[in-house]
Design a protein around this motif. Structure first.
Motif, mmCIF file in Angstrom:
data_model
loop_
_atom_site.group_PDB
_atom_site.id
_atom_site.type_symbol
_atom_site.label_atom_id
_atom_site.label_comp_id
_atom_site.label_asym_id
_atom_site.label_seq_id
_atom_site.Cartn_x
_atom_site.Cartn_y
_atom_site.Cartn_z
ATOM 1 N N THR A 1 0.673 -1.051 0.309
ATOM 2 C CA THR A 1 -0.363 -0.483 0.096
ATOM 3 C C THR A 1 0.797 1.045 0.079
ATOM 4 O O THR A 1 0.945 2.639 -0.753
ATOM 5 C CB THR A 1 -0.995 0.190 0.612
ATOM 6 O OG1 THR A 1 -1.984 0.978 1.373
ATOM 7 C CG2 THR A 1 -0.091 0.282 2.330
ATOM 8 N N THR A 2 1.718 1.274 0.433
ATOM 9 C CA THR A 2 3.068 2.586 0.403
ATOM 10 C C THR A 2 3.101 2.641 -0.845
ATOM 11 O O THR A 2 3.536 4.083 -0.935
ATOM 12 C CB THR A 2 4.015 2.246 1.663
ATOM 13 O OG1 THR A 2 3.385 2.163 2.956
ATOM 14 C CG2 THR A 2 5.074 3.009 1.058
ATOM 15 N N PHE A 3 3.707 1.841 -0.957
ATOM 16 C CA PHE A 3 4.209 1.804 -2.836
ATOM 17 C C PHE A 3 3.512 2.379 -4.299
ATOM 18 O O PHE A 3 3.084 3.067 -4.176
ATOM 19 C CB PHE A 3 5.281 0.154 -3.244
ATOM 20 C CG PHE A 3 5.822 -0.019 -4.726
ATOM 21 C CD1 PHE A 3 6.664 0.825 -4.956
ATOM 22 C CD2 PHE A 3 4.898 -0.064 -5.042
ATOM 23 C CE1 PHE A 3 6.705 1.295 -6.224
ATOM 24 C CE2 PHE A 3 5.262 -0.281 -7.233
ATOM 25 C CZ PHE A 3 6.756 0.722 -6.644
ATOM 26 N N TRP A 4 2.483 1.689 -4.466
ATOM 27 C CA TRP A 4 1.526 1.708 -5.026
ATOM 28 C C TRP A 4 0.190 3.631 -4.374
ATOM 29 O O TRP A 4 0.806 3.917 -5.484
ATOM 30 C CB TRP A 4 -0.134 1.412 -5.006
ATOM 31 C CG TRP A 4 0.217 -0.464 -5.268
ATOM 32 C CD1 TRP A 4 -0.340 -1.371 -4.598
ATOM 33 C CD2 TRP A 4 0.097 -0.444 -6.510
ATOM 34 N NE1 TRP A 4 -0.149 -2.388 -5.789
ATOM 35 C CE2 TRP A 4 0.683 -1.739 -6.536
ATOM 36 C CE3 TRP A 4 0.899 0.312 -7.924
ATOM 37 C CZ2 TRP A 4 0.679 -2.361 -8.092
ATOM 38 C CZ3 TRP A 4 1.257 -0.442 -8.687
ATOM 39 C CH2 TRP A 4 1.253 -1.623 -8.632
ATOM 40 N N ALA A 5 1.093 4.170 -2.661
ATOM 41 C CA ALA A 5 0.656 5.371 -3.049
ATOM 42 C C ALA A 5 1.456 6.219 -3.842
ATOM 43 O O ALA A 5 1.460 7.683 -4.437
ATOM 44 C CB ALA A 5 0.226 5.685 -1.486
ATOM 45 N N GLN A 6 2.722 5.593 -3.411
ATOM 46 C CA GLN A 6 4.264 6.384 -3.985
ATOM 47 C C GLN A 6 3.978 6.643 -5.373
ATOM 48 O O GLN A 6 4.565 7.638 -6.143
ATOM 49 C CB GLN A 6 4.947 6.476 -3.789
ATOM 50 C CG GLN A 6 5.624 6.406 -1.772
ATOM 51 C CD GLN A 6 6.945 5.307 -1.744
ATOM 52 O OE1 GLN A 6 7.570 4.535 -2.464
ATOM 53 N NE2 GLN A 6 7.515 6.410 -0.493
ATOM 54 N N VAL A 7 3.443 5.381 -5.654
ATOM 55 C CA VAL A 7 3.550 5.230 -7.810
ATOM 56 C C VAL A 7 2.270 5.157 -8.630
ATOM 57 O O VAL A 7 1.709 5.707 -9.194
ATOM 58 C CB VAL A 7 4.072 4.428 -8.021
ATOM 59 C CG1 VAL A 7 5.258 4.338 -7.734
ATOM 60 C CG2 VAL A 7 3.171 3.051 -8.303
ATOM 61 N N HIS A 8 1.137 5.402 -7.874
ATOM 62 C CA HIS A 8 -0.429 5.523 -8.133
ATOM 63 C C HIS A 8 -0.416 6.783 -9.080
ATOM 64 O O HIS A 8 -1.105 6.071 -10.487
ATOM 65 C CB HIS A 8 -1.111 6.277 -7.133
ATOM 66 C CG HIS A 8 -2.666 6.996 -7.404
ATOM 67 N ND1 HIS A 8 -3.316 5.588 -8.563
ATOM 68 C CD2 HIS A 8 -2.918 8.017 -7.147
ATOM 69 C CE1 HIS A 8 -4.405 6.328 -8.523
ATOM 70 N NE2 HIS A 8 -4.843 7.162 -8.040
ATOM 71 N N PRO A 9 -0.313 8.267 -9.326
ATOM 72 C CA PRO A 9 0.366 8.572 -10.397
ATOM 73 C C PRO A 9 0.326 8.065 -12.072
ATOM 74 O O PRO A 9 0.083 8.410 -12.638
ATOM 75 C CB PRO A 9 0.698 9.723 -10.165
ATOM 76 C CG PRO A 9 0.242 10.221 -8.706
ATOM 77 C CD PRO A 9 0.576 8.745 -8.415
ATOM 78 N N VAL A 10 1.325 7.452 -11.993
ATOM 79 C CA VAL A 10 1.613 6.756 -13.212
ATOM 80 C C VAL A 10 1.582 5.730 -13.037
ATOM 81 O O VAL A 10 1.466 5.175 -14.488
ATOM 82 C CB VAL A 10 3.299 6.999 -12.573
ATOM 83 C CG1 VAL A 10 4.337 5.876 -13.598
ATOM 84 C CG2 VAL A 10 4.380 8.266 -12.796
ATOM 85 N N ALA A 11 1.188 4.784 -12.282
ATOM 86 C CA ALA A 11 1.071 3.158 -12.341
ATOM 87 C C ALA A 11 -0.635 3.683 -12.834
ATOM 88 O O ALA A 11 -1.728 2.998 -13.952
ATOM 89 C CB ALA A 11 0.298 2.934 -10.811
ATOM 90 N N GLN A 12 -1.730 5.034 -12.728
ATOM 91 C CA GLN A 12 -2.689 4.648 -13.016
ATOM 92 C C GLN A 12 -2.434 5.345 -14.504
ATOM 93 O O GLN A 12 -3.625 4.986 -15.575
ATOM 94 C CB GLN A 12 -3.638 6.017 -12.624
ATOM 95 C CG GLN A 12 -5.001 6.292 -12.851
ATOM 96 C CD GLN A 12 -5.223 7.627 -11.825
ATOM 97 O OE1 GLN A 12 -4.319 8.451 -11.077
ATOM 98 N NE2 GLN A 12 -6.818 7.816 -11.648
ATOM 99 N N VAL A 13 -1.692 5.746 -14.932
ATOM 100 C CA VAL A 13 -1.742 6.281 -16.761
ATOM 101 C C VAL A 13 -1.082 4.894 -17.556
ATOM 102 O O VAL A 13 -1.520 4.773 -18.205
ATOM 103 C CB VAL A 13 0.083 7.326 -16.781
ATOM 104 C CG1 VAL A 13 0.315 7.910 -18.825
ATOM 105 C CG2 VAL A 13 -0.239 8.226 -16.210
ATOM 106 N N LEU A 14 -0.679 4.301 -16.577
ATOM 107 C CA LEU A 14 0.634 3.089 -17.665
ATOM 108 C C LEU A 14 -0.707 1.724 -17.395
ATOM 109 O O LEU A 14 -1.418 1.520 -18.647
ATOM 110 C CB LEU A 14 1.169 2.571 -16.375
ATOM 111 C CG LEU A 14 2.710 3.202 -16.315
ATOM 112 C CD1 LEU A 14 3.518 2.753 -15.851
ATOM 113 C CD2 LEU A 14 3.796 3.866 -18.108
ATOM 114 N N GLU A 15 -0.844 1.616 -16.271
ATOM 115 C CA GLU A 15 -2.476 1.121 -16.610
ATOM 116 C C GLU A 15 -3.826 1.480 -17.200
ATOM 117 O O GLU A 15 -4.464 0.637 -17.699
ATOM 118 C CB GLU A 15 -3.223 0.860 -14.944
ATOM 119 C CG GLU A 15 -3.840 -0.745 -15.128
ATOM 120 C CD GLU A 15 -5.023 -0.623 -15.263
ATOM 121 O OE1 GLU A 15 -6.286 -1.431 -15.789
ATOM 122 O OE2 GLU A 15 -6.309 0.584 -15.535
ATOM 123 N N ALA A 16 -4.450 2.584 -17.725
ATOM 124 C CA ALA A 16 -5.078 3.018 -18.639
ATOM 125 C C ALA A 16 -4.871 2.964 -19.743
ATOM 126 O O ALA A 16 -5.759 2.362 -20.699
ATOM 127 C CB ALA A 16 -5.458 4.174 -17.811
#
Length: 198
Positions: free
Chosen positions: A96-111
């Motif tokens: 949960t710590t990691f996803w919170a840190q990378v969430h903005p980029v993960a959102q772009v990649l996943e979408a």
């Protein structure tokens, strides 16, 4: 200084990766090599020499993010947990710590991963890394005799990967408004009861 030295300089590479990270945050999936080159104050040729193409650059960016966030050190601490229950809790807390840190980029990649080859390459690279990391954790449980005999290592690792996936984290934390503590308590309880012997 030779051309290869100039283009291979670590500070130039880091500047490009930082610029690409920022560009992903600002422009989302539409980021181009020209955008990154302008931000990093380098030529597009420099990007090609360092990373080959846009996919190579984005894969390097997500690896750079992990390095910047000391992910390897955090994973080592999880592996060093004294028992299976502690390992699972530490893994979920890190998740949960990691996803919170990378969430903005993960959102772009996943979408964009289905429609953009470069974004898809970066996303798949990180998912393969996560699968390997979770398999190592489950392997440690098995080596200690703490993995339930109902599970194979491969199946348990795949289940852990799925439970800890970005989609699950996003739904619970972002959409349903869970706190990190609630996430850790609930997911760790689920995984302990499912995966551990006894």
């Amino acid at each position: 200084m030779s051309t290869s030295d100039r283009y291979g300089a670590p500070d130039t590479r880091t500047r490009i990766l930082t610029a690409a990270w920022d560009a992903l945050l600002d422009q989302g999936p539409h980021v181009t090599l020209a955008d990154v080159a302008a931000r990093a104050s380098v030529s597009r040729q420099a990007l090609y020499l360092h990373f080959g193409d846009r996919a190579g650059l984005l894969v390097a960016v997500v690896n750079h993010m992990d390095e910047s966030l000391d992910l390897a050190e955090s994973l080592a601490r999880v592996q060093g947990a004294p028992d299976g229950a502690a390992l699972i809790e530490a893994a979920v807390r890190l998740n949960t710590t990691f996803w919170a840190q990378v969430h903005p980029v993960a959102q772009v990649l996943e979408a964009g991963r289905h429609d953009d080859e470069a974004l898809g390459s970066a996303w798949r690279d990180r998912m393969r890394f996560r699968q390997a990391a979770f398999r190592e954790m489950v392997g440690a449980l098995a080596d200690r005799g703490e993995l339930s005999e109902e599970w194979t290592v491969d199946d348990a690792a795949a289940t852990l990967y799925a439970v800890a996936h970005y989609d699950t984290w996003r739904e619970l934390i972002i959409e349903l408004g869970w706190t990190d503590d609630r996430y850790v308590e609930s997911m760790a309880r689920l995984l302990r009861r499912s995966l551990l012997s006894g």
